[in-house]
Design an enzyme around this catalytic site. Structure first.
Site, PDB file in Angstrom:
ATOM      1  N   ASP A 137       0.768  -1.087  -0.250  1.00 39.24           N
ATOM      2  CA  ASP A 137      -0.222  -0.049  -0.076  1.00 39.24           C
ATOM      3  C   ASP A 137       1.101   1.306   0.069  1.00 39.24           C
ATOM      4  O   ASP A 137       1.950   1.440   0.810  1.00 39.24           O
ATOM      5  CB  ASP A 137      -1.096   0.004   1.344  1.00 39.24           C
ATOM      6  CG  ASP A 137      -2.028   1.108   1.074  1.00 39.24           C
ATOM      7  OD1 ASP A 137      -2.443   1.368  -0.171  1.00 39.24           O
ATOM      8  OD2 ASP A 137      -2.456   1.512   2.217  1.00 39.24           O
ATOM      9  N   HIS A 144      -3.954  14.192   0.691  1.00 33.33           N
ATOM     10  CA  HIS A 144      -4.216  13.308   1.716  1.00 33.33           C
ATOM     11  C   HIS A 144      -3.006  13.452   2.674  1.00 33.33           C
ATOM     12  O   HIS A 144      -3.163  13.756   3.902  1.00 33.33           O
ATOM     13  CB  HIS A 144      -4.368  12.021   1.249  1.00 33.33           C
ATOM     14  CG  HIS A 144      -4.520  10.978   2.363  1.00 33.33           C
ATOM     15  ND1 HIS A 144      -5.468  10.893   3.051  1.00 33.33           N
ATOM     16  CD2 HIS A 144      -3.673  10.001   2.821  1.00 33.33           C
ATOM     17  CE1 HIS A 144      -5.408  10.081   4.121  1.00 33.33           C
ATOM     18  NE2 HIS A 144      -4.270   9.589   3.959  1.00 33.33           N
ATOM     19  N   GLU A 210     -10.670   3.966   3.521  1.00 33.34           N
ATOM     20  CA  GLU A 210      -9.715   4.666   2.726  1.00 33.34           C
ATOM     21  C   GLU A 210     -10.208   4.462   0.997  1.00 33.34           C
ATOM     22  O   GLU A 210     -10.144   3.398   0.758  1.00 33.34           O
ATOM     23  CB  GLU A 210      -8.264   4.262   2.961  1.00 33.34           C
ATOM     24  CG  GLU A 210      -7.947   4.839   4.668  1.00 33.34           C
ATOM     25  CD  GLU A 210      -6.436   4.612   4.699  1.00 33.34           C
ATOM     26  OE1 GLU A 210      -5.860   5.049   5.502  1.00 33.34           O
ATOM     27  OE2 GLU A 210      -5.693   3.900   3.695  1.00 33.34           O
ATOM     28  N   GLU A 212      -9.497   4.207  -2.338  1.00 31.03           N
ATOM     29  CA  GLU A 212      -8.041   4.080  -3.120  1.00 31.03           C
ATOM     30  C   GLU A 212      -8.575   3.240  -4.425  1.00 31.03           C
ATOM     31  O   GLU A 212      -9.429   2.637  -4.671  1.00 31.03           O
ATOM     32  CB  GLU A 212      -6.987   3.230  -2.470  1.00 31.03           C
ATOM     33  CG  GLU A 212      -6.607   3.525  -0.873  1.00 31.03           C
ATOM     34  CD  GLU A 212      -5.543   2.902  -0.360  1.00 31.03           C
ATOM     35  OE1 GLU A 212      -4.721   2.355  -1.123  1.00 31.03           O
ATOM     36  OE2 GLU A 212      -5.237   3.046   0.915  1.00 31.03           O
ATOM     37  N   ASP A 244      -8.879   0.340   1.918  1.00 32.42           N
ATOM     38  CA  ASP A 244      -8.090  -0.228   2.698  1.00 32.42           C
ATOM     39  C   ASP A 244      -8.594   0.216   4.249  1.00 32.42           C
ATOM     40  O   ASP A 244      -8.105   1.209   4.794  1.00 32.42           O
ATOM     41  CB  ASP A 244      -6.559   0.425   2.339  1.00 32.42           C
ATOM     42  CG  ASP A 244      -5.697  -0.397   3.448  1.00 32.42           C
ATOM     43  OD1 ASP A 244      -5.637  -1.570   3.631  1.00 32.42           O
ATOM     44  OD2 ASP A 244      -4.676   0.162   3.714  1.00 32.42           O
ATOM     45  N   ARG A 248      -8.194   3.791  13.049  1.00 27.81           N
ATOM     46  CA  ARG A 248      -7.265   4.939  13.420  1.00 27.81           C
ATOM     47  C   ARG A 248      -6.623   5.141  14.820  1.00 27.81           C
ATOM     48  O   ARG A 248      -5.465   5.395  15.026  1.00 27.81           O
ATOM     49  CB  ARG A 248      -8.081   6.340  13.143  1.00 27.81           C
ATOM     50  CG  ARG A 248      -8.644   6.400  11.543  1.00 27.81           C
ATOM     51  CD  ARG A 248      -7.467   6.577  10.561  1.00 27.81           C
ATOM     52  NE  ARG A 248      -8.195   6.947   9.363  1.00 27.81           N
ATOM     53  CZ  ARG A 248      -7.354   6.990   8.225  1.00 27.81           C
ATOM     54  NH1 ARG A 248      -6.132   6.711   8.092  1.00 27.81           N
ATOM     55  NH2 ARG A 248      -8.008   7.173   7.013  1.00 27.81           N
ATOM     56  N   GLN A 251      -3.910   2.321  15.189  1.00 24.01           N
ATOM     57  CA  GLN A 251      -2.724   2.783  14.403  1.00 24.01           C
ATOM     58  C   GLN A 251      -2.081   3.824  15.295  1.00 24.01           C
ATOM     59  O   GLN A 251      -0.595   4.162  15.172  1.00 24.01           O
ATOM     60  CB  GLN A 251      -3.144   3.327  12.748  1.00 24.01           C
ATOM     61  CG  GLN A 251      -2.132   3.758  12.015  1.00 24.01           C
ATOM     62  CD  GLN A 251      -2.431   4.016  10.603  1.00 24.01           C
ATOM     63  OE1 GLN A 251      -3.638   3.629  10.237  1.00 24.01           O
ATOM     64  NE2 GLN A 251      -1.184   4.413   9.957  1.00 24.01           N
ATOM     65  N   LYS A 264      -4.132  -2.411  10.013  1.00 23.06           N
ATOM     66  CA  LYS A 264      -4.444  -2.291   8.595  1.00 23.06           C
ATOM     67  C   LYS A 264      -4.671  -3.814   8.223  1.00 23.06           C
ATOM     68  O   LYS A 264      -5.224  -3.891   6.893  1.00 23.06           O
ATOM     69  CB  LYS A 264      -3.366  -1.682   7.838  1.00 23.06           C
ATOM     70  CG  LYS A 264      -3.105   0.024   7.936  1.00 23.06           C
ATOM     71  CD  LYS A 264      -4.187   0.409   7.198  1.00 23.06           C
ATOM     72  CE  LYS A 264      -3.710   2.006   7.062  1.00 23.06           C
ATOM     73  NZ  LYS A 264      -4.803   2.594   6.073  1.00 23.06           N
ATOM     74  N   THR A 268      -8.912  -5.618   3.757  1.00 22.45           N
ATOM     75  CA  THR A 268      -8.866  -4.846   2.521  1.00 22.45           C
ATOM     76  C   THR A 268      -9.794  -5.228   1.644  1.00 22.45           C
ATOM     77  O   THR A 268      -9.769  -6.243   1.168  1.00 22.45           O
ATOM     78  CB  THR A 268      -7.475  -4.843   2.149  1.00 22.45           C
ATOM     79  OG1 THR A 268      -6.468  -4.162   2.988  1.00 22.45           O
ATOM     80  CG2 THR A 268      -7.469  -3.716   0.865  1.00 22.45           C
ATOM     81  N   GLU A 375     -10.059  12.626   7.447  1.00 25.08           N
ATOM     82  CA  GLU A 375     -10.034  13.938   6.674  1.00 25.08           C
ATOM     83  C   GLU A 375     -11.417  14.780   6.727  1.00 25.08           C
ATOM     84  O   GLU A 375     -11.711  15.967   7.259  1.00 25.08           O
ATOM     85  CB  GLU A 375      -9.324  14.019   5.473  1.00 25.08           C
ATOM     86  CG  GLU A 375      -7.985  13.480   5.290  1.00 25.08           C
ATOM     87  CD  GLU A 375      -7.891  13.099   3.890  1.00 25.08           C
ATOM     88  OE1 GLU A 375      -7.426  13.782   3.247  1.00 25.08           O
ATOM     89  OE2 GLU A 375      -8.031  11.939   3.574  1.00 25.08           O
TER      90      GLU A 375
END
Length: 430
Positions: A137, A144, A210, A212, A244, A248, A251, A264, A268, A375
């Site tokens: 990844d 971002h 996420e 992607e 993904d 938070r 992490q 993570k 996915t 975000e």
């Protein structure tokens, strides 16, 4: 591929009428590959999406309507086909395009063959399309990376010093890549709560998506055989949507000093249809200017971005309708797929057929184009209004759906959907 190739002509039409609808994701110009079961208990096989149907390539191969160098499509993954390389990819694509073209009677006028060759998407089960030996990844959206840096560091120095020099990435878990529609359990892990001296063991409290894309390696390289930036795109078979999922709070506690791990590795999600680079060729466009100029091994001439419109929708638990919460475009990505692959292999790292490379979260310049709730909500401080309810992060029962397409002249080359519903965390001894 040349932009004059007949398989991507804007005026091409199919005898599968649903493929000709202006808003169909799967017109004859697309022809994405996937793996499916036509009915419960049936063997997996490879197909191509066309309108609301699936063209069964194993039937075409078996009946002699599709010429291949070896049996490739009575298979549970695309890997045998991908391993044959670009010459076979393009030969098969040209044959399929010809068989589906409005003026070709071979299948169009043979009701018995049509009944064998076409399967309604609504009655089929779509499977993980590729056997994925490795997953990487990246972190390649400047917007971002800037947004995240501003949230957690000095906004005036949001980007770390190396970000503008190398495509940042990490090696993820290929074992937990799942196909769209697979439910995902909320992960458990260690969380460091504000004001607490030690972490607690808890279900994730800040679960995020996420937005992607991902690409699959079709032509591998060996160890100590770096891929040149100019050669990288010829090794890519195609692209998918990719979510993904990210814990938070897990992490935030674990990522120093070695990066994300449990935050993570739990899941996915990718879309079931792999859109080929040949289908995307008409939508090639210039990538953003890079300053400073990359080191020589990361330089490439010409256009290496793709104009792919992307959206995220969230359907709260108990609601019938989803709310679109973000719209952005893949063409804004600072680091290109070619640069990602060149950097990945420059140290001598080998790749294998089916390796998956994630783009990293794709965000634009305004709040409505951010590719994560981190975000969109300012790390949960400004929850989104979803019409009668709000979300700071994903709650149990919520469904997140990614979609995307390239807009042509009267047609779309789409990716379909990439969806997942969050289930409660599993009980654990902790």
């Amino acid at each position: 591929m040349s932009k004059n190739d007949p398989t991507i002509a804007a005026d091409l039409r199919s005898w599968v009428e649903t493929a000709n609808a202006a808003d169909s994701h799967f017109p004859i110009q697309n022809l994405p590959y996937g793996v499916f079961r036509p009915a419960a208990g049936a063997q997996p096989r490879v197909g191509v999406a066309i309108g609301d149907q699936i063209l069964d390539l194993s039937y075409l191969e078996r009946s002699g309507l599709l010429r291949t160098p070896a049996p490739l499509f009575a298979a549970a993954s695309l890997n045998p086909f991908m391993a044959r390389g670009p010459e076979t990819w393009r030969s098969v694509r040209a044959q399929i395009s010809s068989l589906l073209a409005a003026g070709t009677p071979t299948l169009r006028d043979d009701a018995a063959a049509r009944a064998q060759a076409l399967v309604p998407q609504s009655s089929a089960t779509l499977l993980l399309p590729v056997e994925i030996p490795g997953y990487t990844d990246f972190y390649s959206s400047k917007e971002h990376a800037t947004n995240v840096g501003a949230l957690f560091r000095d906004p005036k120095n949001a980007l770390l010093p190396n970000w503008l020099e190398i495509p940042i990435g990490y090696n993820g878990r290929a074992s937990s890549v799942v196909v769209s529609g697979t439910p995902v359990h909320r992960p458990n892990g260690q969380i460091k709560l504000p004001g607490q001296e030690r972490p607690v063991f808890s279900p994730c409290l800040k679960l995020d998506f996420e937005l992607e894309t991902g690409f699959f390696i079709g032509v591998p390289n060996g160890m100590a055989e770096p891929v040149a930036c100019s050669d990288a795109e010829s090794r890519i078979f195609g692209m998918v949507l990719l979510n993904d999922w990210s814990a938070r709070d897990i992490q935030a506690w674990e990522y120093v000093p070695l990066g994300p791990f449990n935050a993570k590795g739990f899941a996915t999600t990718i879309s079931p249809w792999v859109v080929t680079m040949d289908a995307l060729e008409p939508f090639r466009t210039r990538q953003p200017a890079q300053d400073p100029e990359p080191l020589p091994y990361l330089r490439h001439d010409g256009s290496h971005a793709f104009d792919i419109h992307l959206e995220v929708a969230l359907r709260p638990q108990g609601r019938e309708r989803a709310v679109t919460i973000a719209r952005t475009n893949f063409k804004t990505m600072y680091w290109t797929m070619a640069q990602q692959l060149a950097h990945h292999t420059v140290s001598g790292c080998n790749t294998r057929v089916g390796d998956l490379m994630g783009s990293g979260t794709i965000s634009g310049t305004d709040a409505g184009s951010y590719g994560s709730l981190l975000e969109l909500t300012g790390n949960g401080k400004q929850p989104l209004d979803l019409g009668g309810t709000t979300r700071a992060f994903i709650e149990d029962g919520d469904e997140v759906t990614l979609t995307g397409w390239c807009q042509g002249d009267g047609y779309r080359v789409g990716f379909g959907e990439c969806s997942g519903t969050i289930l409660p965390a599993l009980p654990t001894q902790g």
